[in-house]
Design a protein around this motif. Structure first.
Motif, PDB file in Angstrom:
ATOM      1  N   GLY A 273       7.552  -7.246  -7.713  1.00 14.09           N
ATOM      2  CA  GLY A 273       7.265  -7.362  -9.137  1.00 14.09           C
ATOM      3  C   GLY A 273       5.922  -6.774  -9.525  1.00 14.09           C
ATOM      4  O   GLY A 273       5.750  -6.260 -10.633  1.00 14.09           O
ATOM      5  N   ARG A 274       4.951  -6.824  -8.596  1.00 14.34           N
ATOM      6  CA  ARG A 274       3.614  -6.293  -8.879  1.00 14.34           C
ATOM      7  C   ARG A 274       3.561  -4.776  -8.832  1.00 14.34           C
ATOM      8  O   ARG A 274       2.893  -4.156  -9.667  1.00 14.34           O
ATOM      9  CB  ARG A 274       2.583  -6.841  -7.869  1.00 14.34           C
ATOM     10  CG  ARG A 274       2.240  -8.301  -8.002  1.00 14.34           C
ATOM     11  CD  ARG A 274       0.959  -8.612  -7.222  1.00 14.34           C
ATOM     12  NE  ARG A 274       1.019  -8.215  -5.816  1.00 14.34           N
ATOM     13  CZ  ARG A 274       1.517  -8.966  -4.853  1.00 14.34           C
ATOM     14  NH1 ARG A 274       2.023 -10.155  -5.135  1.00 14.34           N
ATOM     15  NH2 ARG A 274       1.510  -8.550  -3.588  1.00 14.34           N
ATOM     16  N   VAL A 275       4.210  -4.175  -7.836  1.00 15.27           N
ATOM     17  CA  VAL A 275       3.927  -2.762  -7.573  1.00 15.27           C
ATOM     18  C   VAL A 275       5.135  -1.837  -7.671  1.00 15.27           C
ATOM     19  O   VAL A 275       4.965  -0.618  -7.759  1.00 15.27           O
ATOM     20  CB  VAL A 275       3.270  -2.576  -6.185  1.00 15.27           C
ATOM     21  CG1 VAL A 275       1.985  -3.378  -6.089  1.00 15.27           C
ATOM     22  CG2 VAL A 275       4.225  -2.959  -5.062  1.00 15.27           C
ATOM     23  N   ALA A 276       6.355  -2.363  -7.640  1.00 21.38           N
ATOM     24  CA  ALA A 276       7.530  -1.505  -7.647  1.00 21.38           C
ATOM     25  C   ALA A 276       8.172  -1.462  -9.028  1.00 21.38           C
ATOM     26  O   ALA A 276       7.868  -2.278  -9.901  1.00 21.38           O
ATOM     27  CB  ALA A 276       8.550  -1.989  -6.607  1.00 21.38           C
TER      28      ALA A 276
ATOM     29  N   GLU B 204       0.826  -1.207   0.000  1.00 23.15           N
ATOM     30  CA  GLU B 204       0.000   0.000   0.000  1.00 23.15           C
ATOM     31  C   GLU B 204       0.859   1.256   0.000  1.00 23.15           C
ATOM     32  O   GLU B 204       0.514   2.255  -0.645  1.00 23.15           O
ATOM     33  CB  GLU B 204      -0.939  -0.017   1.208  1.00 23.15           C
ATOM     34  CG  GLU B 204      -2.006  -1.111   1.103  1.00 23.15           C
ATOM     35  CD  GLU B 204      -2.723  -1.376   2.416  1.00 23.15           C
ATOM     36  OE1 GLU B 204      -2.511  -0.608   3.390  1.00 23.15           O
ATOM     37  OE2 GLU B 204      -3.483  -2.366   2.486  1.00 23.15           O
ATOM     38  N   THR B 205       1.992   1.221   0.704  1.00 20.98           N
ATOM     39  CA  THR B 205       2.883   2.386   0.728  1.00 20.98           C
ATOM     40  C   THR B 205       3.457   2.648  -0.649  1.00 20.98           C
ATOM     41  O   THR B 205       3.429   3.789  -1.151  1.00 20.98           O
ATOM     42  CB  THR B 205       4.022   2.167   1.741  1.00 20.98           C
ATOM     43  OG1 THR B 205       3.474   2.083   3.060  1.00 20.98           O
ATOM     44  CG2 THR B 205       5.025   3.311   1.690  1.00 20.98           C
ATOM     45  N   ILE B 206       3.990   1.622  -1.296  1.00 23.35           N
ATOM     46  CA  ILE B 206       4.589   1.814  -2.621  1.00 23.35           C
ATOM     47  C   ILE B 206       3.533   2.246  -3.629  1.00 23.35           C
ATOM     48  O   ILE B 206       3.763   3.154  -4.443  1.00 23.35           O
ATOM     49  CB  ILE B 206       5.306   0.527  -3.080  1.00 23.35           C
ATOM     50  CG1 ILE B 206       6.539   0.276  -2.212  1.00 23.35           C
ATOM     51  CG2 ILE B 206       5.700   0.620  -4.553  1.00 23.35           C
ATOM     52  CD1 ILE B 206       7.259  -1.024  -2.502  1.00 23.35           C
ATOM     53  N   THR B 207       2.372   1.633  -3.581  1.00 21.50           N
ATOM     54  CA  THR B 207       1.298   1.997  -4.504  1.00 21.50           C
ATOM     55  C   THR B 207       0.909   3.457  -4.333  1.00 21.50           C
ATOM     56  O   THR B 207       0.764   4.203  -5.320  1.00 21.50           O
ATOM     57  CB  THR B 207       0.070   1.094  -4.266  1.00 21.50           C
ATOM     58  OG1 THR B 207       0.437  -0.269  -4.514  1.00 21.50           O
ATOM     59  CG2 THR B 207      -1.084   1.485  -5.171  1.00 21.50           C
ATOM     60  N   ALA B 208       0.746   3.898  -3.091  1.00 22.69           N
ATOM     61  CA  ALA B 208       0.340   5.274  -2.829  1.00 22.69           C
ATOM     62  C   ALA B 208       1.432   6.258  -3.216  1.00 22.69           C
ATOM     63  O   ALA B 208       1.162   7.296  -3.844  1.00 22.69           O
ATOM     64  CB  ALA B 208      -0.019   5.438  -1.351  1.00 22.69           C
ATOM     65  N   VAL B 209       2.671   5.961  -2.845  1.00 25.12           N
ATOM     66  CA  VAL B 209       3.774   6.882  -3.137  1.00 25.12           C
ATOM     67  C   VAL B 209       3.955   7.044  -4.641  1.00 25.12           C
ATOM     68  O   VAL B 209       4.124   8.165  -5.145  1.00 25.12           O
ATOM     69  CB  VAL B 209       5.072   6.385  -2.475  1.00 25.12           C
ATOM     70  CG1 VAL B 209       6.280   7.144  -3.009  1.00 25.12           C
ATOM     71  CG2 VAL B 209       4.985   6.545  -0.959  1.00 25.12           C
ATOM     72  N   ARG B 210       3.889   5.956  -5.379  1.00 23.18           N
ATOM     73  CA  ARG B 210       4.058   6.069  -6.828  1.00 23.18           C
ATOM     74  C   ARG B 210       2.934   6.902  -7.452  1.00 23.18           C
ATOM     75  O   ARG B 210       3.178   7.725  -8.344  1.00 23.18           O
ATOM     76  CB  ARG B 210       4.084   4.672  -7.459  1.00 23.18           C
ATOM     77  CG  ARG B 210       5.370   3.898  -7.190  1.00 23.18           C
ATOM     78  CD  ARG B 210       5.454   2.664  -8.087  1.00 23.18           C
ATOM     79  NE  ARG B 210       5.462   3.053  -9.487  1.00 23.18           N
ATOM     80  CZ  ARG B 210       5.278   2.206 -10.498  1.00 23.18           C
ATOM     81  NH1 ARG B 210       5.007   0.924 -10.246  1.00 23.18           N
ATOM     82  NH2 ARG B 210       5.306   2.630 -11.743  1.00 23.18           N
TER      83      ARG B 210
END
Length: 279
Positions: free
Chosen positions: A168-171, A116-122
């Protein structure tokens, strides 16, 4: 293929400035700074390194998601990316579990928090307005006033199978810790399963002196425990400059897009110079 150098956490922080300036005069591609509990802050270190260099990409390896609200992290990264466009890479990870517990920040679901952090930050760095009510992250209609024209890549610093798949999914890339060797990379890349642009960054210890066994022993023992392997299985770029260069080349050949060496000792630049000569 990229070659990076890590500023070791045990060096006095004030040495980062001459260290970064020295690397900026070489053919090194990246300078990586760390954020380990009690040592130094990754955002302030990255800002310092970016401010005193003109060419290097500066990587943050890594900011622990439990210590960073994603909105604040996006604000900090956007600020650096606007001031230094195209020169930042942002690593985010779970954080060391024991350290997170020491400061009362251990999440109930580390995987959910990181995803959730990586998704939101991106999304925030892309200039989007974000509403996310997940298991761990709660954002309600927030956005950056000054999003960067060139969003920096966000990479996941992870090592376990489920975390690698998450990356692999979100970063946009994966950062692997020191000690991982070429033989392991094909399997790791399969677990990540990212697209063709997914960057694989591999950290590795570097020491080109004849006393490398003595110098690296304390670090190797701790890293072996972290990785869950025997000390002799911790892969390093050590020995002669030619031997160190061969290990770096082997990591590239096995699939690493970026190899970031971590020179050990009080005079790290000498090991970097020796490695570059051998390469």
């Amino acid at each position: 293929m990229r070659l990076g150098v890590m500023f070791d956490r045990d060096l006095p922080p004030e040495q980062l400035i001459p260290f970064a300036r020295a690397l900026d005069e070489t053919s090194i591609d990246d300078l990586w700074v760390v954020e380990d509990l009690g040592w130094t802050g990754g955002i302030s270190a990255a800002a310092t390194a970016l401010a005193v260099t003109s060419r290097l990409r500066v990587g943050i390896g890594i900011t622990p998601a439990p210590l960073r609200n994603p909105m604040l992290l996006a604000m900090e990264l956007a600020n650096l990316a606007r001031v230094h466009p195209g020169r930042l890479a942002a690593g985010v990870g779970h954080g060391v579990g024991d350290w997170m517990r020491q400061v009362g920040a251990a999440p109930r679901s580390p995987l959910a928090l990181l995803e959730e952090t990586i998704t939101a930050v991106r999304a925030l760095l892309r200039g989007e307005t974000v509403t996310l009510h997940g298991k761990s992250v709660h954002l309600d209609g927030v956005s950056l006033v000054h999003p960067p024209a060139v969003p920096p890549p966000v990479l996941a610093g992870v090592k376990g199978p489920r975390s690698l798949a998450l990356s692999g999914r979100v970063a946009q890339g994966t950062i692997l810790p020191e000690g991982v060797g070429p033989a392991q990379l094909p399997g790791i890349l399969e677990q990540i399963g990212g697209d063709a642009d997914h960057e694989l960054v591999v950290f590795t210890f570097l020491h080109t002196g004849a006393d490398f066994a003595e110098v690296t022993r304390p670090m190797v023992e701790g890293q072996a425990g972290f990785l869950g392997v025997a000390p002799e299985e911790v892969v390093m770029a050590v020995g002669s400059p030619e031997a160190a260069a061969a290990q770096v080349k082997a990591l590239w050949a096995a699939g690493a897009g970026t190899v970031a060496v971590r020179p050990l000792g009080s005079d790290p630049i000498q090991h970097v110079t020796a490695l570059l000569s051998a390469l």
